[in-house]
Scaffold this motif. Structure first.
Motif: not given
Length: 465
Positions: A262-263, A267-269, A281-282, A356-358
């Motif tokens: 899940l991590k 990260k990929t997107s 900002e990450t 990643s957005k969620l």
């Protein structure tokens, strides 16, 4: 990826528990009528948590510590703790008619202490992780021989035929949150030794979380529901309303590999999403954030309602504010220092937007909880007497570390809450730790109507591929 625990229909439903003794441990203050102890102030966080939480902690056999020795050590330890550092445990809830606020009066009924035995072995229970309804036998919630106010806290020690035993606790949530209860257990364990000091001296000044005067609500708080309660109704149970439905329980397991997956998915997107939105900002891709997001998607999309895609779904999760306030609270703060963070999205977003957005939404929910927001939330409670409002709450026992507490007879092999009939609360708790295991992943306990549960399970696996 991801595994399902079976429903365990054959798990034993009757632990055949017999109660041998039931006593009250009285605070010395209660025995000295000349003293009038000052009541314990309850914050706006404390006062909406007026309900009991039951936990069970399983211990393996230890020939050096039979039941009578364990019971005597624990009873003596509790007596030490209610003398000064935790005198409020022996108290009772009262209403201050002048302020209209609930308080804890320290000279209350005392702390309940029960000794019992089960006419089975611990092995006969089966998988300890399974939320067996029979666990309710391992902690008495009220003492029949007590007239008037019931204790705010009851302990029960129950031995099994194999020599193992369970420490059951029933404590009103106004007493502790997860962190302060962990500190209490560490102190209980320390006092069960012969000559050990307290592991942590508790900070009992709950006015550190009092509302400002006048209250300053500087943020909107969509995660809270406004109420207009008559004076005195704060003593009522203000939990989420529990709908009486036929629910099925299921435990889903996320292994460390699943959490890592899940991590990596998040990260990929991230790069693409940052370029598309211009975000610099990450987001914080923590284990909790990705697990919470995964559950949020599955829960929201499993709802059996018309036009679910257009429905707004709100996830709530608790955030410890001790280190987020300025100045920070002492880590030993003994009251409730958690507030609900939230994230909201339409179900269509939860289904189609990049993971990643969620995760960013969940991360922002936690980041939002800084000093100003937390103080605004506390002040909001002063005005509206409200409580958390969302589709569901994730209650995480995952990393509280109850199994790290060292008693004279060793560590518990498993500890968990006694579950209840709620589809709006999803529990996270660790697996049973092996002798050399540090992290065995996380168990996800859900209770849903059968049709929704079936879809939840399907989505749970789908999003792990």
């Amino acid at each position: 990826m991801g595994t399902l625990e079976p429903n365990h229909p054959a798990s034993i439903q009757d632990l055949k528990v017999t109660t041998h003794s039931s006593t009250l441990i009285i605070s010395p203050i209660s025995q000295q009528s000349s003293q009038t102890p000052k009541p314990i102030f309850l914050s706006n966080i404390d006062k909406v948590l007026n309900f009991n939480v039951q936990t069970v902690h399983f211990f393996p056999p230890n020939p050096e510590f039979p039941l009578e020795v364990v019971a005597a050590r624990l009873k003596k330890a509790i007596e030490k703790l209610v003398m000064v550092p935790y005198d409020f445990l022996a108290g009772k809830l009262i209403l201050n008619h002048q302020s209209g606020r609930p308080e804890i009066e320290c000279n209350g009924p005392g702390v309940g202490f029960v000794v019992a035995s089960a006419d089975i072995t611990m092995e006969e229970i089966g998988d300890l992780v399974y939320p067996n309804p029979a666990y309710r036998e391992l902690i008495i919630q009220r003492l029949d021989d007590v007239e008037g106010d019931q204790p705010l806290c009851i302990f029960q020690v129950t031995s099994f035929k194999c020599g193992g035993f369970v420490l059951g606790t029933s404590a009103n949530h106004v007493l502790f949150d997860g962190m302060s209860f962990k500190h209490f257990l560490e102190n209980l364990a320390s006092q069960a030794f012969e000559d050990k000091p307290l592991a942590t001296v508790p900070c009992n000044n709950r006015r550190l979380l009092a509302a400002r005067s006048p209250p300053q609500v500087t943020f909107p708080h969509p995660e809270l529901l406004k109420l207009k309660l008559p004076i005195g109704e704060e003593l009522a149970n203000l939990e989420f309303e529990a709908e009486q439905e036929d629910l099925e329980f299921k435990i889903m397991n996320l292994s460390p590999d699943d959490v890592s997956f899940l991590k990596e998915t998040a990260k990929t997107s991230i790069g693409t999403e940052m370029i598309r939105t211009g975000t610099l900002e990450t987001p914080k891709i923590t284990s909790f954030n990705v697990v919470a997001t995964h559950i949020w998607r599955c829960k929201a999309l499993s709802r059996d309602v018309e036009n679910n895609a257009d429905r707004l779904s709100t996830i709530l999760f608790s955030v410890d504010i001790r280190s987020r306030l300025r100045p920070p609270l002492p880590l030993s703060y003994s009251g409730n220092a958690v507030l609900p963070a939230y994230a909201s999205a339409k179900c269509s977003e939860l289904e189609h937007e990049p993971f990643s957005k969620l995760v960013t939404m969940v991360s922002e929910g936690a980041s939002r909880m800084n000093n100003d927001y937390a103080r605004s939330s506390i002040d909001w409670g002063e005005i509206y007497q409200g409580f958390p409002d969302g589709e569901f709450l994730i209650s995480s026992w995952w990393k509280l570390g109850f199994d790290e507490v060292v008693y004279p007879w060793g560590k518990s092999i498993y500890g968990c809450p006694v579950v209840y009939h709620r589809k709006d609360i999803i529990l996270l708790f660790p697996e049973i730790s092996g002798a050399t295991s540090i992290n065995n992943g996380v168990n996800v306990l859900v209770a849903l109507p059968p049709k929704e549960l079936e879809k939840f399970q399907s989505l749970f696996h789908k999003f792990l591929k």
